[in-house]
Design an enzyme around this catalytic site. Structure first.
Site, short mmCIF file in Angstrom:
data_model
loop_
_atom_site.label_atom_id
_atom_site.label_comp_id
_atom_site.label_asym_id
_atom_site.label_seq_id
_atom_site.Cartn_x
_atom_site.Cartn_y
_atom_site.Cartn_z
N TRP A 102 0.82 -1.20 0.00
CA TRP A 102 0.00 0.00 0.00
C TRP A 102 0.86 1.25 0.00
O TRP A 102 0.51 2.26 -0.64
CB TRP A 102 -0.98 -0.03 1.17
N ASP A 171 -2.05 6.80 6.16
CA ASP A 171 -3.11 5.92 5.67
C ASP A 171 -3.41 4.92 6.79
O ASP A 171 -2.72 3.92 6.95
CB ASP A 171 -2.65 5.20 4.40
N LYS A 195 -12.60 -1.91 7.08
CA LYS A 195 -11.86 -2.76 8.01
C LYS A 195 -12.35 -2.55 9.45
O LYS A 195 -12.81 -3.49 10.09
CB LYS A 195 -10.36 -2.49 7.88
#
Length: 359
Positions: A102, A171, A195
């Site tokens: 990511w 993030d 999530k």
């Protein structure tokens, strides 16, 4: 109906009480004769839903008043572009820390808009560590420093917040709301909802108000944080049902005792799973001890030929979505807030039984 234990990395498990409330509200929200999905986003009812969600989130995270809270669309990946479009002036540079897949995607997007300096990378350890702070090569004039506190694929996590002079951008898709957080140490926090917040389709952005209004010429209006902040996230139709569900999740967390209580539970879940892996010669975790994630626990079997059998037997035992990411293979158990401790206990019992049968 029997619900099974879901270890998916995302879209992930949702709390059962939240799903039950949503089920009861589905056809008739609070006697209004329609569902949340059918409401105008500008109606007093939905404006109240959104306002309550923001208020509860601010309480959970103790978000200071000088931060804007935005409920947006597009997923965290859209924010890979929104960050430089809002913060990186043309011809400027920004620092990035590379700790996994990511991070790499954020860096690649940043390079489309300016000089994205990789100040540190864990690629040489196959992303099994967090680069030591004294190894970072920071730019003197960086517009911001971007990092990913938790990498869901590799299962590595920062257990500390970097101290840097540039605005800190994080993030936090896979760690937000899993423990207390000092928001004031960050310039921008963003997170995909799927999530620990709610269903896919909603993106949370928490941004210091002094960073608003810096977007570069040509920034799409839908990616300009100031546009969203000036319109209370209602410039266009937000993901209304996802935002409603997120508000229910925030209330559920508050009822459980807040983020301190959740942190204790999450630590306990992770520690007992890691202990099972470390005490076995049949299972292994590739991440160095200080960098292990509390949210995503990857592990391998001594014989990779047993991977498919493990997943099939696990599913038969009511343990879902334990396969590792396609880029790394192996197994992965994601232990987000809505994954109960009983699920981890059931996984451990299955792992011990599988080792006895196949080891």
């Amino acid at each position: 109906m029997t619900r099974l234990y879901n270890f998916c990395a995302g879209p992930a498990a949702l709390p059962e009480p939240v799903l039950e409330t949503a089920r009861n509200d589905m056809l008739d929200w609070h006697g209004r004769g329609l569902s949340v999905m059918e409401m105008s986003h500008r109606s007093k009812e939905f404006v109240g839903i959104a306002g309550h969600a923001e208020t509860t989130l601010r309480e959970l995270l103790a978000i200071p008043d000088d931060y804007a809270v935005l409920f947006l669309q597009g997923g965290a990946s859209t924010q890979f572009a929104a960050v430089p479009l809002n913060l990186l002036p043309e011809g400027g540079s920004a620092d990035y820390i590379n700790t996994g897949q990511w991070s790499k995607k954020a860096i690649a997007e940043g390079k489309r808009y300016g000089a994205a300096n990789v100040a540190a990378s864990a690629e040489d350890t196959n992303f099994s560590t967090i680069p030591a702070r004294d190894s970072w090569q920071l730019s003197a004039d960086a517009a911001y420093l971007h990092y990913t506190p938790n990498e869901t694929i590799g299962g590595v996590e920062f257990h500390w917040v970097p101290e840097v002079s540039a605005p800190l951008v994080a993030d936090m898709s896979s760690t937000i709301l899993s423990r207390p957080l000092d928001v004031s140490r960050f310039g921008v926090i963003y997170a995909g909802a799927q999530k620990n917040i709610g269903p896919a389709g909603l993106t949370l952005v928490i941004v210091h108000r002094e960073l608003l209004g810096r977007s570069r010429p040509g920034c799409p209006v839908m990616l300009d944080w100031k546009t969203a902040a000036d319109n209370d996230s209602m410039y266009n139709t937000p993901p209304t049902f996802a935002l409603y569900l997120a508000g229910l999740v925030f209330a559920w967390l508050k009822d459980l005792g807040g983020l301190e209580a959740m942190a204790e539970l999450n630590r306990r879940k992770a520690e007992k799973l890691y202990a099972t892996i470390d005490s076995s010669a049949f299972y292994a975790n590739p991440v160095e001890l200080p960098s292990r994630s509390l949210m995503n626990v990857p592990f391998t079997l001594a014989d990779p030929a047993l991977d498919k059998v493990f997943q099939q037997d696990a599913e038969a035992a009511g343990l879902l979505n334990l396969g590792g990411h396609r880029s790394v293979g192996g197994m992965r158990a994601s232990l987000y807030n809505a994954v109960p401790e009983a699920a981890v206990d059931a996984l451990i019992a299955f792992m011990l039984d599988f080792e006895q049968r196949k080891g």
